[in-house]
Design a protein around this motif. Structure first.
Motif, PDB file in Angstrom:
ATOM      1  N   LYS A 138     -21.196  10.445   8.175  1.00  0.00           N
ATOM      2  CA  LYS A 138     -21.675   9.064   8.137  1.00  0.00           C
ATOM      3  C   LYS A 138     -21.785   8.484   6.733  1.00  0.00           C
ATOM      4  O   LYS A 138     -22.162   7.322   6.591  1.00  0.00           O
ATOM      5  CB  LYS A 138     -23.033   8.974   8.844  1.00  0.00           C
ATOM      6  N   VAL A 139     -21.529   9.283   5.722  1.00  0.00           N
ATOM      7  CA  VAL A 139     -21.630   8.770   4.350  1.00  0.00           C
ATOM      8  C   VAL A 139     -20.476   9.322   3.509  1.00  0.00           C
ATOM      9  O   VAL A 139     -20.471  10.503   3.155  1.00  0.00           O
ATOM     10  CB  VAL A 139     -22.964   9.187   3.679  1.00  0.00           C
ATOM     11  N   THR A 140     -19.521   8.489   3.231  1.00  0.00           N
ATOM     12  CA  THR A 140     -18.450   8.887   2.315  1.00  0.00           C
ATOM     13  C   THR A 140     -18.198   7.724   1.362  1.00  0.00           C
ATOM     14  O   THR A 140     -17.966   6.593   1.807  1.00  0.00           O
ATOM     15  CB  THR A 140     -17.144   9.202   3.083  1.00  0.00           C
ATOM     16  N   ALA A 141     -18.246   8.003   0.088  1.00  0.00           N
ATOM     17  CA  ALA A 141     -17.953   6.963  -0.902  1.00  0.00           C
ATOM     18  C   ALA A 141     -16.442   6.747  -0.958  1.00  0.00           C
ATOM     19  O   ALA A 141     -15.667   7.707  -1.089  1.00  0.00           O
ATOM     20  CB  ALA A 141     -18.473   7.386  -2.282  1.00  0.00           C
ATOM     21  N   VAL A 142     -16.038   5.507  -0.820  1.00  0.00           N
ATOM     22  CA  VAL A 142     -14.603   5.212  -0.731  1.00  0.00           C
ATOM     23  C   VAL A 142     -14.245   3.962  -1.530  1.00  0.00           C
ATOM     24  O   VAL A 142     -15.114   3.179  -1.931  1.00  0.00           O
ATOM     25  CB  VAL A 142     -14.169   4.963   0.738  1.00  0.00           C
ATOM     26  N   GLN A 143     -12.959   3.806  -1.732  1.00  0.00           N
ATOM     27  CA  GLN A 143     -12.417   2.556  -2.237  1.00  0.00           C
ATOM     28  C   GLN A 143     -11.387   2.062  -1.209  1.00  0.00           C
ATOM     29  O   GLN A 143     -10.734   2.865  -0.542  1.00  0.00           O
ATOM     30  CB  GLN A 143     -11.754   2.749  -3.614  1.00  0.00           C
ATOM     31  N   VAL A 144     -11.299   0.766  -1.089  1.00  0.00           N
ATOM     32  CA  VAL A 144     -10.327   0.158  -0.179  1.00  0.00           C
ATOM     33  C   VAL A 144      -9.424  -0.746  -1.001  1.00  0.00           C
ATOM     34  O   VAL A 144      -9.910  -1.545  -1.813  1.00  0.00           O
ATOM     35  CB  VAL A 144     -11.049  -0.668   0.914  1.00  0.00           C
ATOM     36  N   SER A 145      -8.121  -0.591  -0.799  1.00  0.00           N
ATOM     37  CA  SER A 145      -7.188  -1.428  -1.554  1.00  0.00           C
ATOM     38  C   SER A 145      -6.005  -1.778  -0.661  1.00  0.00           C
ATOM     39  O   SER A 145      -5.690  -1.041   0.284  1.00  0.00           O
ATOM     40  CB  SER A 145      -6.705  -0.677  -2.803  1.00  0.00           C
ATOM     41  N   PRO A 146      -5.342  -2.900  -0.951  1.00  0.00           N
ATOM     42  CA  PRO A 146      -4.171  -3.267  -0.144  1.00  0.00           C
ATOM     43  C   PRO A 146      -3.112  -2.166  -0.195  1.00  0.00           C
ATOM     44  O   PRO A 146      -2.984  -1.443  -1.191  1.00  0.00           O
ATOM     45  CB  PRO A 146      -3.670  -4.546  -0.816  1.00  0.00           C
ATOM     46  N   SER A 147      -2.379  -2.036   0.894  1.00  0.00           N
ATOM     47  CA  SER A 147      -1.405  -0.958   0.999  1.00  0.00           C
ATOM     48  C   SER A 147      -0.173  -1.470   1.747  1.00  0.00           C
ATOM     49  O   SER A 147      -0.242  -2.465   2.468  1.00  0.00           O
ATOM     50  CB  SER A 147      -2.048   0.204   1.749  1.00  0.00           C
ATOM     51  N   ASN A 148       0.933  -0.764   1.579  1.00  0.00           N
ATOM     52  CA  ASN A 148       2.152  -1.177   2.270  1.00  0.00           C
ATOM     53  C   ASN A 148       2.335  -0.466   3.601  1.00  0.00           C
ATOM     54  O   ASN A 148       3.244  -0.776   4.356  1.00  0.00           O
ATOM     55  CB  ASN A 148       3.378  -0.888   1.406  1.00  0.00           C
ATOM     56  N   GLY A 149       1.525   0.530   3.884  1.00  0.00           N
ATOM     57  CA  GLY A 149       1.705   1.295   5.116  1.00  0.00           C
ATOM     58  C   GLY A 149       1.146   2.685   4.939  1.00  0.00           C
ATOM     59  O   GLY A 149       0.335   2.916   4.041  1.00  0.00           O
ATOM     60  N   PRO A 150       1.559   3.613   5.789  1.00  0.00           N
ATOM     61  CA  PRO A 150       1.007   4.971   5.751  1.00  0.00           C
ATOM     62  C   PRO A 150       1.134   5.619   4.367  1.00  0.00           C
ATOM     63  O   PRO A 150       2.096   5.362   3.639  1.00  0.00           O
ATOM     64  CB  PRO A 150       1.850   5.722   6.786  1.00  0.00           C
ATOM     65  N   THR A 151       0.171   6.467   4.055  1.00  0.00           N
ATOM     66  CA  THR A 151       0.195   7.167   2.772  1.00  0.00           C
ATOM     67  C   THR A 151       1.243   8.289   2.809  1.00  0.00           C
ATOM     68  O   THR A 151       1.746   8.655   3.879  1.00  0.00           O
ATOM     69  CB  THR A 151      -1.172   7.808   2.467  1.00  0.00           C
ATOM     70  N   GLU A 152       1.476   8.834   1.656  1.00  0.00           N
ATOM     71  CA  GLU A 152       2.418   9.952   1.563  1.00  0.00           C
ATOM     72  C   GLU A 152       1.924  11.124   2.414  1.00  0.00           C
ATOM     73  O   GLU A 152       2.698  11.793   3.098  1.00  0.00           O
ATOM     74  CB  GLU A 152       2.528  10.372   0.097  1.00  0.00           C
ATOM     75  N   TRP A 153       0.602  11.339   2.382  1.00  0.00           N
ATOM     76  CA  TRP A 153       0.050  12.437   3.170  1.00  0.00           C
ATOM     77  C   TRP A 153       0.285  12.204   4.660  1.00  0.00           C
ATOM     78  O   TRP A 153       0.662  13.114   5.400  1.00  0.00           O
ATOM     79  CB  TRP A 153      -1.451  12.590   2.895  1.00  0.00           C
ATOM     80  N   GLN A 154       0.059  10.969   5.088  1.00  0.00           N
ATOM     81  CA  GLN A 154       0.274  10.655   6.506  1.00  0.00           C
ATOM     82  C   GLN A 154       1.731  10.895   6.900  1.00  0.00           C
ATOM     83  O   GLN A 154       2.012  11.449   7.957  1.00  0.00           O
ATOM     84  CB  GLN A 154      -0.102   9.198   6.797  1.00  0.00           C
ATOM     85  N   SER A 155       2.642  10.450   6.039  1.00  0.00           N
ATOM     86  CA  SER A 155       4.071  10.637   6.347  1.00  0.00           C
ATOM     87  C   SER A 155       4.414  12.117   6.402  1.00  0.00           C
ATOM     88  O   SER A 155       5.118  12.583   7.317  1.00  0.00           O
ATOM     89  CB  SER A 155       4.931   9.940   5.287  1.00  0.00           C
ATOM     90  N   HIS A 156       3.900  12.860   5.434  1.00  0.00           N
ATOM     91  CA  HIS A 156       4.160  14.302   5.394  1.00  0.00           C
ATOM     92  C   HIS A 156       3.592  14.969   6.642  1.00  0.00           C
ATOM     93  O   HIS A 156       4.244  15.797   7.281  1.00  0.00           O
ATOM     94  CB  HIS A 156       3.535  14.906   4.131  1.00  0.00           C
ATOM     95  N   TYR A 157       2.376  14.576   6.997  1.00  0.00           N
ATOM     96  CA  TYR A 157       1.734  15.192   8.161  1.00  0.00           C
ATOM     97  C   TYR A 157       2.517  14.875   9.433  1.00  0.00           C
ATOM     98  O   TYR A 157       2.682  15.725  10.307  1.00  0.00           O
ATOM     99  CB  TYR A 157       0.279  14.726   8.289  1.00  0.00           C
TER     100      TYR A 157
END
Lengths: 945, 72
Positions: free
Chosen positions: A911-930
């Motif tokens: 329930k607590v994770t420090a994050v940043q949000v920024s505009p993106s073009n689509g899935p991350t490299e990790w998502q694609s790899h996964y």
């Protein structure tokens, strides 16, 4: 086997204690005061014709079919809206009534299609039945005048159709939506001839506020609202009572069948947790059971990069046993373990922990409750003496103040939410403690008196501030505390919470909640009558989850809100059998019934019964197993019904652990994310294919009954038994009832539980034994299970997960109504219509600062990892807070969450994770790899010719 | 298992028991570790404590040292 037909009494039961005796058609009947004539007639064995009445909603008096005559009174009153009176004589069948009813039916049928033979409701249509009951033989008006026969059908909902041409405007659907579900999505639009049922603002069903609970479908007396499955298959011919496999409410259902095919699931009126109500998941989302993605044959591979090879059950079981034996011989007895799941039955869970303790010879067994409600177990046992909620669900009907903290009942426990909303509509006050503006804060006819919209991670500071107000303003129930709790401990606690740094004024800078709001909420909780706390994972999934549970227990004890109806401390369990999985001894440190493995007497009893020496030391918890796997000391795992690669925090760490093992065995319905890293896949069975029991959030043990054959050929308990026998620890059961008999024999709180007793009682809440043969709805009535209630000092310790320049926002995660946990089941149903992907909720201010617009792809990054998903801009979250769900593997929200966990139980801090949000073009490299890895690792080799 | 992770977890437990006025925190910490930590985790943290235990909070270090004598 027959179709179970429940009696429809026409109107709800009266709760009056005083009885009234009257005569109906010459039959004397005695009923509670306030009962309708219609219901009294049913009690007397007399059916009064009716259309607009059904006993799930209040009487309406619109259809004019249920008219009766009362001796000495004028007119023909509606029996549904006329209450009984002492000594009256009622006639339900007279010539005058016959003529009126026939006339009414003639009018109904004059605007109704005469397609009974091809209508999906043929054989289950009250309009058809009533036409027969009143002897309708002709319609004198013809069909040439204005009518609704060409009205367009709404087929937008995935599960049911709305055909207004068949509607008689009885308003049963509208009233069910209001009174049973409490959503108020339906209305009657227009007047007179133009009257029509309308969803939302004259929208189609899918676009309206309708939550697809199906109460309207169930209430409809015609084919106007009907399940698409009934249209497709036909009417059912037999039914079986079973228990839903979704959330911790544990609804009872009639599985209505045609042969071995489910036609529909209908919530069971006698179900004590749900009283005939359901949600979209339980009633409709069972299509996954026959989904083409089901794996039905065992599969094996040496390396996770190899394609899967289908093998026989014998080969698969032998391979598992030989690998586990090899690994134990090479790396030591403790190099293996297993995980049970809250999706398993009690009997399956019990067998897994038995296999691990007795067959593997260690205590490396854990359950997915580790990552949800393990702090509940620790916290409530410490303060009250038992690891479970204190009330039954019905207790909420007597609550005057409801305090919801860290729970979102309308999404996660919708059927109980409906019961809670009903109580709130009738006058109970509501306090919501949540970082998000959940629906319960303000929705039709429900509005929280106070919404304490705190900063994620500050529950303990807030609850201690509430306690500060109660103590310093003299609102504690001293008499209760003196009698029921340790008075010295209370005084210490009172002095502690009274310290100035715990005041709402001092903690406002931590929690972000204005002091006056905290003070007002505390006063209401302490003085508003019966106050009941309901909580969820927003409490437990924190580094101070256990402390928060104990802080809530402190509040209940200090104000005397424990030990009777209408009060208590109630965990809303996430999955269907979280309570049962915990009860069944699947934590590494305790046997069934929460008895520590170091307790010599208990362990000796198990050793004698199982005929094997047992390790007196606690085993590894799930995160410990994964840590040990990464370090190389933990090498093999047996996982039944759990998808840790998607559900557990810090996905990359989980994956690293799984990849480092030499034998990962997954027993599940589908090739889930964890199966990407498995060496053996054992196909499991759905709840429709198994016998067993689930235990819901109110400690209610309910039967799960097999309605169709196992599609894979082996029941889950049989698989575990086969592995055990192959490992050299013999198990022999012929049916899950024998496993329950063993549980009852070894567990004092289950001593009175058997399949026979469950068949007789319907369901039962533990403790169920000689002292409480029919179970225990309310706990701690005269004394706490531990003796005196134990007050705990709850010092706030800030989480080490902090925001900063790199990660300035706080992410909190949760679930949504239409999906269940990792979504493996619900993503394979029509429920994807409501939630096809995980979205990131972000406040308009934070979105604008980042140039993010509605629907944009954004990258969500923490120090653990990053993922991309679409943004949903909403003021439901406060500035500085973002929220997402974890239902879709394409998103893998847990790649972002961290390794921080609760101090006592290692429950992850989702329930607590420090994050940043920024505009993106689509899935991350990790998502694609996964995605690539996932596709590769799911490959199944073609069977040899 | 990595001592770093165990140190962090042990210190978390220490913070809770240090705040309980009516209990001996050292006994509370030691008892918690004995009841809920697998022996291999206890051995690792005990071995670490024997080497000085840098990073362990003082009460936690005391508790682990007690543990290393009595509970392994």
């Amino acid at each position: 086997m027959t179709l179970i037909q429940e009696i429809d009494y026409g109107t709800p039961a009266s709760k009056a204690e005083k009885n009234v005796t009257l005569t109906i058609d010459g039959v004397a009947v005695t009923v509670p005061e306030g009962t309708s004539l219609m219901r009294a007639a049913v009690d007397a064995g007399i059916q009064v014709p009716k259309l607009c009445a059904t006993d799930s909603v209040n009487a309406f008096g619109s259809c004019r079919l249920c008219l009766v005559e009362i001796e000495g009174r004028n007119g023909t009153p509606a029996s549904c809206t006329t209450p009984v009176a002492e000594g009256i004589k009622v006639l339900t069948q007279t010539e005058r009534l016959k003529q009126i009813r026939r006339g009414v039916m003639e009018l109904y049928i004059s605007d109704h299609p005469l397609d009974c033979l091809t209508c999906a409701a043929n054989g289950d249509c009250e309009l058809q039945d009533m036409a027969g009951a009143v002897g309708l033989r002709e319609v004198r008006y013809g069909f040439d005048g204005d009518n609704h026969l060409k009205a367009a059908k709404d087929e937008s909902n995935p599960y049911f159709t709305f055909d207004p041409s068949k509607c008689i405007v009885c308003s049963r659907c509208v009233r069910a939506c209001e009174e049973v579900q409490g959503t108020f999505a339906l209305t009657i639009d227009g007047r007179g001839f133009d009257s029509k049922v309308s969803a939302g603002m004259d929208e189609d069903f899918i676009g309206s506020e309708c939550v697809s609970c199906g109460a309207c479908v169930q209430a409809c007396p015609t084919a106007t609202l009907i399940e698409k499955s009934v249209i497709e298959i036909g009417q059912p011919e037999h039914s079986v009572i079973t228990t839903c496999a979704y959330c911790g409410v544990g609804c009872s259902f009639k599985a209505e069948m045609r042969g071995t095919e489910v036609v529909r699931m209908v919530p069971y009126k006698d179900g004590k947790a749900n009283h005939g109500h359901s949600c979209v998941k339980g009633r409709f989302a069972w299509g996954y059971t026959t989904h083409r993605d089901r794996i039905l044959n065992p599969m094996v591979r040496e390396k996770i990069s190899d394609p899967w090879r289908e093998v026989s059950w014998d080969e698969a079981i032998a391979y598992v046993a030989s690998e586990f034996k090899r690994i134990q011989a090479k790396y030591g007895r403790n190099a293996v373990g297993g995980i049970t799941s809250s999706r398993c039955t009690n009997e399956e869970t019990y067998l897994i922990q038995k296999l691990i303790r007795a067959g593997f010879g260690n205590n490396n067994v854990d359950t997915c409750a580790r990552v949800c409600h393990s702090p509940t177990g620790y916290g409530l046992k410490e303060t009250f003496g038992t690891s479970a909620g204190t009330q039954d669900f019905d207790s909420v009907t007597e609550a005057d103040v409801v305090l919801i903290i860290g729970a979102n009942p309308t999404d996660a426990h919708p059927v109980f939410a409906s019961q809670m909303k009903k109580r709130l509509r009738s006058g109970a006050r509501l306090i919501v403690v949540d970082p998000r503006r959940i629906d319960m804060v303000r929705m039709p006819h429900v509005e929280a008196s106070y919404h304490l919209q705190l900063t994620p991670g500050t529950n303990v500071a807030l609850l201690t501030a509430l306690a500060h107000v109660i103590v310093t303003e003299g609102l504690a129930d001293e008499a209760f505390v003196r009698e029921r709790c340790d008075w010295d401990e209370f005084q210490d606690w009172a002095a502690f919470v009274a310290e100035q740094h715990h005041s709402p004024e001092a903690t406002a800078t931590i929690t972000g909640v204005p002091a006056e709001t905290v003070r007002a909420a505390a006063r209401l909780y302490a003085t508003g009558g019966n106050s009941a706390i309901y909580y969820g994972l927003g409490v437990t999934e924190h580094s101070q989850g256990t402390t928060t549970v104990m802080a809530m227990a402190n509040l209940a004890m200090a104000t005397g809100n424990i030990g009777r109806r209408g009060v208590g401390v109630n965990p809303l369990r996430g999955q269907n059998n979280v309570q049962g999985a915990c009860d069944m001894g699947s934590f590494p440190h305790e046997f069934t019934g929460y008895r520590h493995i170091s307790d010599d007497a208990t362990r000796t009893m198990f050793e004698a019964f199982w005929n094997v020496p047992l390790d007196p030391e606690p085993g590894l918890r799930i995160p410990n197993m994964l840590d040990a796997a990464v370090d190389g000391s933990f090498k093999a795992i047996y996982i039944e019904g759990e998808d840790i690669a998607q559900s557990d925090p810090d996905t990359q760490h989980v994956v690293a652990g799984l990849e480092n093992m030499e034998c990962v065995v997954v027993q599940d319905l589908f090739l889930n994310e964890t199966a990407n890293f498995a060496h053996v896949f054992l196909p499991g069975s759905t709840f429709l294919e198994k016998d067993g029991t689930f235990t819901n959030a109110e400690r209610r043990i309910g039967r799960v009954r097999k309605v169709m054959p196992s599609r894979s050929g082996m029941a889950d308990w049989e698989i575990t038994m086969a592995i055990s026998n192959a490992m050299g620890f013999p198990m022999q059961y012929n049916h899950p009832s024998e496993i329950m008999d063993e549980i009852a024999h070894l567990t004092p709180t289950f001593a009175g539980v058997s399949y026979d007793s469950l068949d007789a009682l319907g369901s039962v809440q533990w403790p169920c034994n000689d002292a409480a043969p029919t179970g225990t709805p309310i706990m701690h009535i005269d004394h706490f299970v531990r003796g005196k209630g134990h007050f705990v000092l709850t010092e706030y310790v800030a989480t080490d997960e902090r925001t900063g320049p790199r990660f300035p926002l706080l992410l909190t995660t949760g679930r949504i109504l239409s999906h269940y946990n990792v979504g493996a089941q619900t993503r394979r149903t029509g429920n994807v219509a409501w939630h096809p992907e995980d979205l990131l909720e972000i406040h308009p201010h934070d979105a604008e600062q980042r140039g993010v617009r509605e629907g944009d792809w954004v990258r969500l990054q923490s120090r653990s990892g990053g993922t991309s998903l679409r943004a949903k801009i909403t003021e439901r979250v406060a500035p500085g807070v973002v929220y997402t769900t974890f239902h879709h593997p394409e998103t893998q929200a847990n790649v972002v969450t961290t390794e921080f966990s609760d101090w006592a139980t290692n429950c992850p801090e989702y329930k607590v994770t420090a994050v940043q949000v920024s505009p993106s073009n689509g899935p991350t490299e990790w998502q694609s790899h996964y995605q690539e890895l996932s596709e590769h690792n799911r490959h199944i080799a073609e069977a040899a010719e | 298992m990595s001592p770093d992770r165990l140190i962090y977890m042990a210190n978390q437990i220490g913070k809770y028991f240090s705040s309980q006025h009516r209990q001996d925190p050292v006994a509370g910490i030691a008892n918690h570790l004995k009841k809920f930590w697998d022996p291999s985790m206890r051995r690792t943290i005990a071995a670490y404590a024997d080497q000085g235990g840098a990073g362990l909070d003082p009460l936690v270090l005391q508790a682990v040292r007690t543990l290393s004598v009595t509970h392994l």
